[in-house]
Write a protein that holds these residues in place. Structure first.
Motif, mmCIF file in Angstrom:
data_model
loop_
_atom_site.group_PDB
_atom_site.id
_atom_site.type_symbol
_atom_site.label_atom_id
_atom_site.label_comp_id
_atom_site.label_asym_id
_atom_site.label_seq_id
_atom_site.Cartn_x
_atom_site.Cartn_y
_atom_site.Cartn_z
ATOM 1 N N ALA A 114 -33.669 -24.833 45.207
ATOM 2 C CA ALA A 114 -33.836 -24.386 46.590
ATOM 3 C C ALA A 114 -35.075 -24.986 47.255
ATOM 4 O O ALA A 114 -35.209 -24.935 48.480
ATOM 5 C CB ALA A 114 -33.911 -22.863 46.644
ATOM 6 N N LEU A 115 -35.979 -25.571 46.459
ATOM 7 C CA LEU A 115 -37.184 -26.193 47.020
ATOM 8 C C LEU A 115 -36.808 -27.488 47.741
ATOM 9 O O LEU A 115 -35.780 -28.120 47.407
ATOM 10 C CB LEU A 115 -38.186 -26.503 45.893
ATOM 11 C CG LEU A 115 -38.833 -25.309 45.207
ATOM 12 C CD1 LEU A 115 -39.685 -25.780 44.031
ATOM 13 C CD2 LEU A 115 -39.670 -24.513 46.179
ATOM 14 N N PRO A 116 -37.623 -27.909 48.695
ATOM 15 C CA PRO A 116 -37.361 -29.185 49.374
ATOM 16 C C PRO A 116 -37.352 -30.346 48.373
ATOM 17 O O PRO A 116 -38.142 -30.356 47.423
ATOM 18 C CB PRO A 116 -38.519 -29.341 50.342
ATOM 19 C CG PRO A 116 -39.159 -28.008 50.439
ATOM 20 C CD PRO A 116 -38.836 -27.253 49.198
ATOM 21 N N GLU A 117 -36.453 -31.284 48.584
ATOM 22 C CA GLU A 117 -36.372 -32.427 47.678
ATOM 23 C C GLU A 117 -37.567 -33.333 47.844
ATOM 24 O O GLU A 117 -37.977 -33.645 48.969
ATOM 25 C CB GLU A 117 -35.078 -33.208 47.912
ATOM 26 C CG GLU A 117 -34.894 -34.329 46.907
ATOM 27 C CD GLU A 117 -33.528 -35.001 47.004
ATOM 28 O OE1 GLU A 117 -33.254 -35.832 46.154
ATOM 29 O OE2 GLU A 117 -32.770 -34.693 47.935
ATOM 30 N N PHE A 118 -38.134 -33.759 46.728
ATOM 31 C CA PHE A 118 -39.249 -34.705 46.737
ATOM 32 C C PHE A 118 -38.686 -36.110 46.636
ATOM 33 O O PHE A 118 -37.784 -36.383 45.831
ATOM 34 C CB PHE A 118 -40.197 -34.426 45.554
ATOM 35 C CG PHE A 118 -41.265 -35.463 45.414
ATOM 36 C CD1 PHE A 118 -42.404 -35.390 46.197
ATOM 37 C CD2 PHE A 118 -41.135 -36.525 44.538
ATOM 38 C CE1 PHE A 118 -43.397 -36.355 46.088
ATOM 39 C CE2 PHE A 118 -42.114 -37.484 44.416
ATOM 40 C CZ PHE A 118 -43.255 -37.395 45.198
ATOM 41 N N LYS A 119 -39.224 -37.010 47.461
ATOM 42 C CA LYS A 119 -38.837 -38.415 47.394
ATOM 43 C C LYS A 119 -40.099 -39.254 47.273
ATOM 44 O O LYS A 119 -41.054 -39.042 48.007
ATOM 45 C CB LYS A 119 -38.048 -38.830 48.636
ATOM 46 C CG LYS A 119 -36.718 -38.129 48.732
ATOM 47 C CD LYS A 119 -35.878 -38.659 49.840
ATOM 48 C CE LYS A 119 -34.631 -37.821 49.914
ATOM 49 N NZ LYS A 119 -33.451 -38.554 50.009
#
Length: 134
Positions: free
Chosen positions: A125-130
């Motif tokens: 559910a956390l924002p995706e890291f790129k």
């Protein structure tokens, strides 16, 4: 016969000598200060190397595998916080979801990494890291 004046050479030598004596030249045009801090190297050597933790499974308090440690990143901000990049979900590297969590949230004991109250669902559910492009 033509004579060469040595006056410019003498002036240049005097200027260089004056600069060296005053010690006012700085690398990159700005003063630099290096402060020393003593480190207990014996204690530090018993720590965990990032290269050895990379790829390790991450567990929660229920001993469920909730992800894999993909990387560690030091923030470019002034506080230089460290973040753990976790790989969550996916199968054989396909569909994995990368998330960033503060490194201080992890507990590490004998190379076992625990993120106590996390679940796969809470991490997904956390924002995706790129990663930023090189």
């Amino acid at each position: 016969m033509r004579t060469i004046s040595t006056k410019p050479l003498v002036v240049a030598a005097l200027l260089l000598g004056t600069l060296a004596a005053c010690n006012t030249t700085y690398a990159q045009g700005a003063p630099q200060a290096i402060t020393e801090k003593r480190t207990d190297v014996v204690q530090l050597a018993s720590g965990y190397r990032a290269s050895k933790l990379s790829g390790a499974d991450v567990y929660n308090n229920n001993k469920d595998t909730i992800g894999t440690l993909d990387d560690l990143i030091v923030s470019p901000s002034a506080d230089r916080s460290t973040y753990a990049i976790l790989s969550v979900g996916g199968f054989l590297g396909m569909g994995k979801h990368l998330v960033a969590v503060p490194f201080t949230d992890l507990q590490i004991n004998n190379r076992r990494i625990v993120l106590p109250d996390a679940t796969k669902k809470s991490l997904e559910a956390l924002p995706e890291f790129k990663y930023a492009p090189d």
